[in-house]
Scaffold this active site. Structure first.
Site, PDB file in Angstrom:
ATOM      1  N   HIS A  39       0.895  -1.284   0.045  1.00  0.00           N
ATOM      2  CA  HIS A  39      -0.141   0.138   0.265  1.00  0.00           C
ATOM      3  C   HIS A  39       0.798   1.244   0.207  1.00  0.00           C
ATOM      4  O   HIS A  39       2.132   1.288   0.455  1.00  0.00           O
ATOM      5  CB  HIS A  39      -0.990   0.019   0.952  1.00  0.00           C
ATOM      6  CG  HIS A  39      -1.899  -1.009   1.308  1.00  0.00           C
ATOM      7  ND1 HIS A  39      -3.124  -0.864   2.076  1.00  0.00           N
ATOM      8  CD2 HIS A  39      -2.130  -2.037   0.523  1.00  0.00           C
ATOM      9  CE1 HIS A  39      -3.825  -2.044   1.680  1.00  0.00           C
ATOM     10  NE2 HIS A  39      -3.160  -2.670   0.792  1.00  0.00           N
TER      11      HIS A  39
ATOM     12  N   GLU B 183       1.120   3.891   1.679  1.00  0.00           N
ATOM     13  CA  GLU B 183       1.716   4.192   2.948  1.00  0.00           C
ATOM     14  C   GLU B 183       2.942   3.456   3.588  1.00  0.00           C
ATOM     15  O   GLU B 183       3.897   3.923   4.053  1.00  0.00           O
ATOM     16  CB  GLU B 183       0.485   4.309   4.303  1.00  0.00           C
ATOM     17  CG  GLU B 183      -0.587   5.193   3.916  1.00  0.00           C
ATOM     18  CD  GLU B 183      -1.652   4.577   3.396  1.00  0.00           C
ATOM     19  OE1 GLU B 183      -2.693   5.356   3.242  1.00  0.00           O
ATOM     20  OE2 GLU B 183      -1.469   3.689   2.406  1.00  0.00           O
TER      21      GLU B 183
ATOM     22  N   CYS C  56      -5.827   2.348   5.985  1.00  0.00           N
ATOM     23  CA  CYS C  56      -6.447   0.982   6.193  1.00  0.00           C
ATOM     24  C   CYS C  56      -5.857   0.727   7.622  1.00  0.00           C
ATOM     25  O   CYS C  56      -4.830   1.302   7.742  1.00  0.00           O
ATOM     26  CB  CYS C  56      -6.360  -0.011   5.156  1.00  0.00           C
ATOM     27  SG  CYS C  56      -4.643  -0.572   5.115  1.00  0.00           S
TER      28      CYS C  56
ATOM     29  N   CYS D 259      -2.109  -0.321   7.136  1.00  0.00           N
ATOM     30  CA  CYS D 259      -1.255   1.027   7.069  1.00  0.00           C
ATOM     31  C   CYS D 259      -1.457   2.114   8.388  1.00  0.00           C
ATOM     32  O   CYS D 259      -0.283   2.561   8.587  1.00  0.00           O
ATOM     33  CB  CYS D 259      -1.807   2.044   5.979  1.00  0.00           C
ATOM     34  SG  CYS D 259      -1.498   1.124   4.340  1.00  0.00           S
TER      35      CYS D 259
END
Length: 158
Positions: free
Chosen positions: A55, A57, A85, A88
């Site tokens: 992801h 991040e 999320c 993250c």
């Protein structure tokens, strides 16, 4: 919101769009800044790297930590195109990120097919009640590794 916040948030959004348009992953971008300096940028690479943990991040956190030579990003701000999320967010905590500024919300993400509500709902459940089967099977080897960590004089705590 400070002008710098808007600049870095705009960059996170631009990364999300540029990399999405290049078919590198979903529409997510992130920038990590400390003391006015950009430490790293990241974008969603899940589909282009076949890595479900890639992801924006997490990618940015990994790059920032390598750039500064430390697992701690204390004092840094994570600018991200969307509310992190659960994975993250946990990564930001582990990295000691001091502040998170985000553009879209988790509800905005759910509206375009990225719904993390299931994961948020799973986290507070007891392990035996989660959708993924979990079994606790203590072993002497696992306990010994933890005991060795406690006794290790030169450990680097984090």
């Amino acid at each position: 919101m400070a002008d710098d916040d808007l600049v870095h948030l705009a960059r996170a959004a631009a990364l999300s769009r540029e990399r999405m348009d290049a078919n590198l992953g979903g529409p997510f971008g992130a920038v990590i800044v400390r003391d006015g300096k950009v430490l790293a940028e990241g974008w969603n690479e899940v589909t282009s790297s076949n890595d479900p943990t890639a992801h924006a991040e997490v990618v940015a956190i990994r790059r920032a930590c390598r750039a500064v030579g430390s697992f701690s990003l204390a004092g840094a701000t994570l600018y991200t195109s969307c509310e992190p999320c659960p994975m993250c967010l946990a990564s930001a905590y582990w990295a000691r990120i001091s502040r998170i500024v985000y553009g879209n919300t988790r509800d905005d993400a759910a509206a375009i097919g990225f719904d993390d509500a299931f994961i948020y709902d799973e986290m507070p459940k007891a392990p035996s009640e989660r959708a993924i089967a979990m079994e606790h099977k203590p072993t002497p080897e696992a306990a010994a590794a933890f005991a060795a960590w406690m006794a290790k004089a030169d450990k680097i705590e984090y």
